[in-house]
Design a protein around this motif. Structure first.
Motif, short mmCIF file in Angstrom:
data_model
loop_
_atom_site.label_atom_id
_atom_site.label_comp_id
_atom_site.label_asym_id
_atom_site.label_seq_id
_atom_site.Cartn_x
_atom_site.Cartn_y
_atom_site.Cartn_z
N ALA A 1 0.82 -1.22 0.00
CA ALA A 1 0.00 0.00 0.00
C ALA A 1 0.84 1.27 0.00
O ALA A 1 0.29 2.37 -0.10
N GLN A 2 2.16 1.14 0.12
CA GLN A 2 3.03 2.31 0.19
C GLN A 2 2.95 3.13 -1.09
O GLN A 2 2.94 2.60 -2.19
N CYS A 3 2.85 4.45 -0.93
CA CYS A 3 2.81 5.35 -2.07
C CYS A 3 4.19 5.44 -2.72
O CYS A 3 5.22 5.09 -2.11
N ALA A 4 4.25 5.96 -3.92
CA ALA A 4 5.50 6.07 -4.65
C ALA A 4 6.51 6.97 -3.94
O ALA A 4 7.72 6.79 -4.07
N ASP A 5 6.00 7.92 -3.14
CA ASP A 5 6.90 8.84 -2.44
C ASP A 5 7.40 8.29 -1.11
O ASP A 5 8.14 8.96 -0.39
N GLY A 6 6.97 7.09 -0.74
CA GLY A 6 7.43 6.46 0.50
C GLY A 6 6.46 6.55 1.65
O GLY A 6 6.62 5.87 2.66
N GLY A 7 5.46 7.42 1.54
CA GLY A 7 4.46 7.55 2.59
C GLY A 7 3.37 6.51 2.46
O GLY A 7 3.34 5.72 1.50
#
Length: 356
Positions: free
Chosen positions: A209-215
């Motif tokens: 589920a992690q976003c591409a920006d790491g969040g």
């Protein structure tokens, strides 16, 4: 019918060693004059707060706010309702601060009452809520009781029964599925303490589920992945505890990059720092080895704390934000601020040895 009690922000408390560097830095910061620990400067000769631990002071104030000495309530339309979620937050906060153990014991006994338990977790058949079950399981473990017989409920078994084939812990309810990243992270942290550990599929689901920006986002399966401070901080702890080091590191990187100039953190969609998000983020950074950023967050929380110059009734409380103390949100803000003030981590949190 029991309507599921969804907790839009789940923040908890921590107990992992900070290491010599952070301990030394915290000691130096604690030794600063009292004026740095409260919005108002202390009166002449008032130096007592320089010797008080901010996390213990916050826990002491929080314990004094318990209704009937054992729980919290929330008021809606003039009616007070039992607030099991906030009560669990307080139990975890007391353990993190290693304080108010008698209050924590009373609150835990209140949570184990069948009427209180079913109202929070659901009846276990037609209604069962993943996030609430995970959070209460963690609290039961922290208190050192038997989580398999908490108020007559086998919490680990109940939580595992809510694991879907995809690896997501989901609600079973006629009201819909309100499960989210908070509950998923808490489930991993709680089940990691049980025999067999947390299911690998559940850890993989959260990692994916992690976003591409790491969040990390709060809600799963949205068209756009919008990272949230609280969800990212909690997910980073859960993934670190379950061996997903690279994913946890990316979450820490995201938190560090999104810290405000005042050291605090903002909620999703906001820009101003608040004690709730800062408490969880600071504790995650400190337990993750990001001491510089974590200590900045700690300092931001201390500035929101009501010190010895404040009215005696509010001393130790933490204001939600820089606008000042507000009794309507102070209990929740203080409970969750203890996360950062104590610098402890959820993975090893324990009430053992806490002062009465």
């Amino acid at each position: 019918m029991t309507v599921p009690q969804t907790e839009t922000k789940t923040r908890n408390v921590f107990r992992r060693s900070l290491g010599p560097l952070a301990i030394a830095a915290l000691a130096l910061t604690t030794a600063l004059p009292a004026a740095t620990a409260a919005p108002a400067a202390p009166a002449s000769g008032d130096t007592a707060s320089a010797t008080h631990r901010p996390d213990a002071a916050a826990a002491g104030w929080l314990a004094r706010q318990l209704v009937d000495g054992d729980h919290f309530e929330s008021v809606f339309d003039g009616t007070a309702y039992p607030d099991q979620g906030l009560t669990v937050d307080a139990v975890l906060a007391f353990a993190a601060a290693r304080s108010a153990d008698q209050a924590a014991a009373r609150a835990t006994a209140w949570l184990a009452r069948p009427d209180i338990l079913s109202g929070y977790l659901g009846d276990g058949t037609t209604e069962a809520y993943a996030g609430a079950t995970a959070k209460l399981l963690l609290a039961a473990e922290v208190r050192g009781g038997d989580p398999a017989a908490f108020g007559g409920v086998d919490l680990p078994a109940r939580l595992r029964s809510l694991l879907t084939p995809t690896g997501r812990f989901s609600d079973r309810s006629q009201w819909g599925d309100y499960s989210n990243a908070f509950g998923q992270s808490l489930a991993l942290l709680a089940l990691q303490r049980t025999p067999g550990g947390a299911p690998a599929a559940a850890a993989d689901f959260l990692a994916a589920a992690q976003c591409a920006d790491g969040g990390f986002p709060i809600a799963f399966g949205q068209p756009a992945c919008a990272a949230d401070t609280d969800a990212t901080a909690l997910a980073a702890q859960a993934l670190a505890a379950t061996g997903r080091a690279a994913k946890a590191k990316a979450g820490l990187d995201w938190l560090t990059a999104h810290q405000n100039a005042d050291g605090g953190f903002a909620a999703a969609g906001a820009t101003a720092s608040n004690a709730n998000s800062t408490g969880l983020a600071a504790s995650t950074l400190l337990t993750g080895g990001r001491f510089a950023a974590g200590l900045k967050g700690w300092g931001s929380l201390v500035k929101l704390q009501q010190g010895c110059a404040a009215d005696p009734a509010v001393r130790g409380a933490v204001a939600y934000d820089a606008s000042g103390f507000n009794p309507a949100n102070a209990a929740r803000a203080t409970a969750q601020a203890v996360l950062g003030l104590s610098g402890q981590g959820l993975a090893g949190l324990s009430a053992q040895g806490a002062r009465p």
